[in-house]
Motif scaffolding. Structure first.
Motif, PDB file in Angstrom:
ATOM      1  N   ALA A 168       0.312   6.719  14.015  1.00  0.00           N
ATOM      2  CA  ALA A 168       1.460   5.857  13.768  1.00  0.00           C
ATOM      3  C   ALA A 168       1.095   4.627  12.945  1.00  0.00           C
ATOM      4  CB  ALA A 168       2.078   5.433  15.101  1.00  0.00           C
ATOM      5  N   GLU A 169      -0.130   4.145  13.080  1.00  0.00           N
ATOM      6  CA  GLU A 169      -0.516   2.907  12.393  1.00  0.00           C
ATOM      7  C   GLU A 169      -0.670   3.080  10.879  1.00  0.00           C
ATOM      8  OE1 GLU A 169      -3.609   0.475  14.032  1.00  0.00           O
ATOM      9  OE2 GLU A 169      -3.127   1.071  16.091  1.00  0.00           O
ATOM     10  N   VAL A 170      -0.681   4.331  10.416  1.00  0.00           N
ATOM     11  CA  VAL A 170      -0.816   4.548   8.982  1.00  0.00           C
ATOM     12  C   VAL A 170       0.346   3.921   8.224  1.00  0.00           C
ATOM     13  CG1 VAL A 170       0.401   6.768   8.845  1.00  0.00           C
ATOM     14  CG2 VAL A 170      -1.464   6.277   7.252  1.00  0.00           C
ATOM     15  N   LEU A 171       1.501   3.839   8.849  1.00  0.00           N
ATOM     16  CA  LEU A 171       2.676   3.284   8.179  1.00  0.00           C
ATOM     17  C   LEU A 171       2.606   1.766   8.049  1.00  0.00           C
ATOM     18  CD1 LEU A 171       5.497   5.495   9.747  1.00  0.00           C
ATOM     19  CD2 LEU A 171       4.232   5.812   7.617  1.00  0.00           C
ATOM     20  N   GLN A 172       1.661   1.117   8.742  1.00  0.00           N
ATOM     21  CA  GLN A 172       1.462  -0.321   8.596  1.00  0.00           C
ATOM     22  C   GLN A 172       0.581  -0.642   7.387  1.00  0.00           C
ATOM     23  OE1 GLN A 172      -0.121  -1.949  12.258  1.00  0.00           O
ATOM     24  NE2 GLN A 172       1.175  -0.651  13.533  1.00  0.00           N
ATOM     25  N   ALA A 173      -0.140   0.335   6.903  1.00  0.00           N
ATOM     26  CA  ALA A 173      -1.124   0.120   5.839  1.00  0.00           C
ATOM     27  C   ALA A 173      -0.461   0.061   4.471  1.00  0.00           C
ATOM     28  CB  ALA A 173      -2.163   1.237   5.859  1.00  0.00           C
ATOM     29  N   PRO A 174      -1.080  -0.641   3.518  1.00  0.00           N
ATOM     30  CA  PRO A 174      -0.579  -0.624   2.135  1.00  0.00           C
ATOM     31  C   PRO A 174      -0.587   0.804   1.595  1.00  0.00           C
ATOM     32  CG  PRO A 174      -2.229  -2.352   2.439  1.00  0.00           C
ATOM     33  CD  PRO A 174      -2.261  -1.500   3.676  1.00  0.00           C
ATOM     34  N   LEU A 175       0.313   1.067   0.666  1.00  0.00           N
ATOM     35  CA  LEU A 175       0.450   2.417   0.133  1.00  0.00           C
ATOM     36  C   LEU A 175      -0.843   2.918  -0.498  1.00  0.00           C
ATOM     37  CD1 LEU A 175       2.335   4.818  -0.416  1.00  0.00           C
ATOM     38  CD2 LEU A 175       2.973   3.697  -2.570  1.00  0.00           C
ATOM     39  N   ASP A 176      -1.622   2.025  -1.126  1.00  0.00           N
ATOM     40  CA  ASP A 176      -2.853   2.487  -1.761  1.00  0.00           C
ATOM     41  C   ASP A 176      -3.872   2.995  -0.749  1.00  0.00           C
ATOM     42  OD1 ASP A 176      -4.527  -0.167  -1.240  1.00  0.00           O
ATOM     43  OD2 ASP A 176      -2.677  -0.781  -2.208  1.00  0.00           O
ATOM     44  N   LEU A 177      -3.920   2.373   0.450  1.00  0.00           N
ATOM     45  CA  LEU A 177      -4.821   2.859   1.481  1.00  0.00           C
ATOM     46  C   LEU A 177      -4.372   4.208   2.029  1.00  0.00           C
ATOM     47  CD1 LEU A 177      -5.913  -0.210   3.668  1.00  0.00           C
ATOM     48  CD2 LEU A 177      -7.165   0.957   1.858  1.00  0.00           C
ATOM     49  N   ILE A 178      -3.046   4.389   2.155  1.00  0.00           N
ATOM     50  CA  ILE A 178      -2.514   5.685   2.593  1.00  0.00           C
ATOM     51  C   ILE A 178      -2.877   6.758   1.568  1.00  0.00           C
ATOM     52  CG2 ILE A 178      -0.414   6.983   3.100  1.00  0.00           C
ATOM     53  CD1 ILE A 178       0.883   4.363   4.009  1.00  0.00           C
TER      54      ILE A 178
END
Length: 275
Positions: A258-268
């Motif tokens: 779930a925490e992936v959605l908190q990350a900047p798009l470039d990190l995703i």
């Protein structure tokens, strides 16, 4: 400046994790995940004291969080900066990359680096503060320096390849924005801009849209990044562009946690490239 570490990451198992440290103006963010374990991704963000030199705050952060120097499967240091240029592979020469960056920017950063953009047959050349580069190189192993736009270009190329109409992708950061345009997977334009006011954001989007020759009725604009900024500009943009949507996050990203959605798009995007 202590980071609240996830219970999932321990020194005994760190070699299974890929860690990314995203260096940005005024702070950094940290993410880690194990490619073989679902729901293992976690993300943290730290704000530095802007009255101190950046490298001093970075060293202090590493001193207070020893897990940053554990042994990892891979460590990415992601440099978020608008100072970069893209050079066709056919004319790129390693020994001349510093000259290319100096030609583009009057005062480039001390260390010149580059990322290969295989699908574009090009090299992304960017600068990094020399002290920060030296500190990271001494403190981390299995290290890769990555410009924040590099994984975005890979993601956007894939997303646009099978689409009939042209696409503009915009990522909004604090005082900065990334813009790229594609036609069925072909990169038409990419650049990053710094801004002071929301009117500047509107200007850059509409100016690039016109310069690239995109269709106001058929082509699409995808926004991501700062949600408040997205909301503040969308209504105005709808006076000029018909198709405006939030950035698509690939479905496989949700498997990471779930925490992936908190990350900047470039990190995703970077994490998805490595799965």
């Amino acid at each position: 400046m202590s980071i609240n570490l996830s219970d999932k990451l321990t020194a005994d198992h760190s070699e299974n994790y890929i860690m990314s440290i995203r260096l940005r103006s005024g702070g950094l963010s940290f993410s880690a995940y194990s490619p073989s374990v679902n729901e293992s991704f976690f993300y943290r963000d730290i704000e530095f004291d802007r009255t101190k030199p950046y490298v001093s705050s970075l060293k202090e952060c590493f001193f207070e969080n020893d897990f940053l120097t554990w042994f990892y499967k891979q460590v990415n240091v992601v440099c978020a900066t608008s100072r970069y240029t893209i050079v066709p592979a056919a004319v790129f020469q390693e020994k001349q990359k510093a000259e290319l960056l100096a030609f583009t920017f009057s005062s480039p950063e001390g260390r010149c680096l580059n990322n290969e953009l295989k699908e574009e047959q090009a090299e992304l050349v960017f600068g990094m503060d020399e002290e920060v580069y030296e500190f990271c190189s001494r403190s981390l192993v299995n290290l890769h320096f990555v410009h924040h736009v590099s994984p975005l270009l890979s993601l956007w190329k894939k997303q646009s390849r099978t689409r009939l109409h042209r696409r503009m992708y915009v990522v909004l950061h604090r005082r900065g924005m990334d813009v790229a345009c594609y036609a069925q997977g072909n990169l038409l334009f990419v650049n990053s801009f710094e801004y002071e006011h929301t009117d500047d954001i509107l200007y850059y989007i509409l100016y690039v849209w016109k310069q690239v020759g995109m269709d106001q009725q058929k082509d699409q604009l995808f926004l991501s990044g700062d949600a408040g900024l997205q909301n503040s500009i969308t209504n105005t943009l709808r006076n000029y562009l018909r198709n405006i949507d939030p950035q698509e996050i690939p479905s496989e990203a949700y498997l990471m946690g779930a925490e992936v959605l908190q990350a900047p798009l470039d990190l995703i995007a970077l994490s998805l490239c490595e799965l």
